[in-house]
Design an enzyme around this catalytic site. Structure first.
Site, PDB file in Angstrom:
ATOM      1  N   ARG A  64       0.947  -1.017  -0.250  1.00 48.77           N
ATOM      2  CA  ARG A  64       0.502   0.407  -0.181  1.00 48.77           C
ATOM      3  C   ARG A  64       0.953   1.618  -0.168  1.00 48.77           C
ATOM      4  NH1 ARG A  64      -2.596  -3.461   3.555  1.00 48.77           N
ATOM      5  NH2 ARG A  64      -1.789  -2.807   4.658  1.00 48.77           N
ATOM      6  N   GLU A 101       5.735  -8.893  15.788  1.00 49.47           N
ATOM      7  CA  GLU A 101       5.110  -9.897  16.866  1.00 49.47           C
ATOM      8  C   GLU A 101       5.367 -11.034  17.134  1.00 49.47           C
ATOM      9  OE1 GLU A 101       1.239  -8.298  17.125  1.00 49.47           O
ATOM     10  OE2 GLU A 101       0.933  -9.119  19.131  1.00 49.47           O
TER      11      GLU A 101
HETATM   12  P1  AMP Z   1       3.424  -1.750  11.982  1.00 48.78           P
HETATM   13  O1  AMP Z   1       4.987  -1.777  11.878  1.00 48.78           O
HETATM   14  O2  AMP Z   1       2.784  -2.184  13.061  1.00 48.78           O
HETATM   15  O3  AMP Z   1       4.031   0.437  11.831  1.00 48.78           O
HETATM   16  O4  AMP Z   1       2.663  -1.804  10.955  1.00 48.78           O
HETATM   17  C1  AMP Z   1       2.358  -0.589  10.080  1.00 48.78           C
HETATM   18  C2  AMP Z   1       2.458  -2.256   8.619  1.00 48.78           C
HETATM   19  O5  AMP Z   1       1.412  -2.691   9.180  1.00 48.78           O
HETATM   20  C3  AMP Z   1       2.092  -0.845   7.403  1.00 48.78           C
HETATM   21  O6  AMP Z   1       1.880  -1.548   5.906  1.00 48.78           O
HETATM   22  C4  AMP Z   1      -0.048  -0.906   7.256  1.00 48.78           C
HETATM   23  O7  AMP Z   1      -0.262  -0.871   6.602  1.00 48.78           O
HETATM   24  C5  AMP Z   1       0.079  -1.922   7.949  1.00 48.78           C
HETATM   25  N1  AMP Z   1      -1.031  -2.307   9.336  1.00 48.78           N
HETATM   26  C6  AMP Z   1      -0.562  -2.126  10.770  1.00 48.78           C
HETATM   27  N2  AMP Z   1      -1.952  -2.478  11.034  1.00 48.78           N
HETATM   28  C7  AMP Z   1      -2.873  -1.802  10.267  1.00 48.78           C
HETATM   29  C8  AMP Z   1      -4.320  -1.256  10.570  1.00 48.78           C
HETATM   30  N3  AMP Z   1      -4.920  -1.290  11.761  1.00 48.78           N
HETATM   31  N4  AMP Z   1      -4.982  -0.923   9.327  1.00 48.78           N
HETATM   32  C9  AMP Z   1      -4.044  -1.058   7.981  1.00 48.78           C
HETATM   33  N5  AMP Z   1      -3.264  -1.055   8.217  1.00 48.78           N
HETATM   34  C10 AMP Z   1      -2.305  -1.749   9.095  1.00 48.78           C
END
Ligand code: AMP
Length: 178
Positions: A64, A101
């Site tokens: 995305r 995680e």
């Molecule tokens: P993080 O590594 O935890 O910051 O997660 C970010 C990645 O996971 C990004 O590529 C987001 O597109 C996806 N992501 C994580 N949580 C969500 C959410 N609640 N809604 C949509 N995409 C998410």
């Protein structure tokens, strides 16, 4: 106070409960993509924020982060760099493994994608814990680039992902914060 763009995004982004697993409230931006006028406003806001910062390239995170990241790079007149999951890029790559995680993941970049010292902006649709963007920052550094900022459409502030990213760049911008 929320501006017009933030209000329109809040109304348009679709919350999908329990996707991809129970307990996650997924922020679905496909309704934004369906609205060309709103997408143009998003791109305008990104370009306005980053245009005066001397960005040398935009790295978009699969998948995305490609949607607006590539368009932002074109607007800024700089190269777009795809950051992909292991095994997807066809040419020689540099990889970086990082912990999730549950388990681990590996991302890759083409060896010749970043010029030495190039100022790279990292873009994704959403900042949650910061794990993905932080790993991308490490990969950009491994490839010889400098991380000059982070760009997101959405930031889930309560997860404090920005804290994870500050050691790479203090310039962390998101259009909409929850
Ligand atoms: P993080 O590594 O935890 O910051 O997660 C970010 C990645 O996971 C990004 O590529 C987001 O597109 C996806 N992501 C994580 N949580 C969500 C959410 N609640 N809604 C949509 N995409 C998410």
């Amino acid at each position: 106070m929320m501006n017009d763009l933030e209000q329109r995004l809040i109304q348009t982004i679709r919350d999908v409960p329990d996707f991809p697993k129970p307990g996650i409230l997924f922020k679905d931006i496909t309704p934004v993509l369906s609205d060309a006028a709103l997408s143009a406003q998003v791109l305008d806001a990104l370009a306005e924020y980053w245009s005066k910062k001397g960005i040398g390239a935009v790295a978009g995170i699969e998948s995305r982060g490609f949607l607006f990241g590539s368009q932002l790079a074109i607007r800024l007149g700089v190269p777009f760099i795809p950051i992909r999951k292991k095994g997807k890029l066809p040419y020689k790559t540099i990889g970086h493994a990082y912990d999730l995680e549950y388990g681990s993941a590996e991302i890759e970049i083409h060896v010749d994608a970043v010029l030495p010292g190039q100022k790279v902006l990292i873009h994704d649709d959403l900042l949650a814990t910061g794990g993905t963007a932080g790993a991308t920052a490490q990969l950009i550094q491994k490839a010889g680039g400098t991380v000059s900022g982070f760009s997101f459409l959405i930031e889930l502030s309560f997860l404090k992902g920005a804290e994870e990213l500050k050691s790479y760049s203090m310039d962390i911008h998101s259009i909409l914060k929850y």
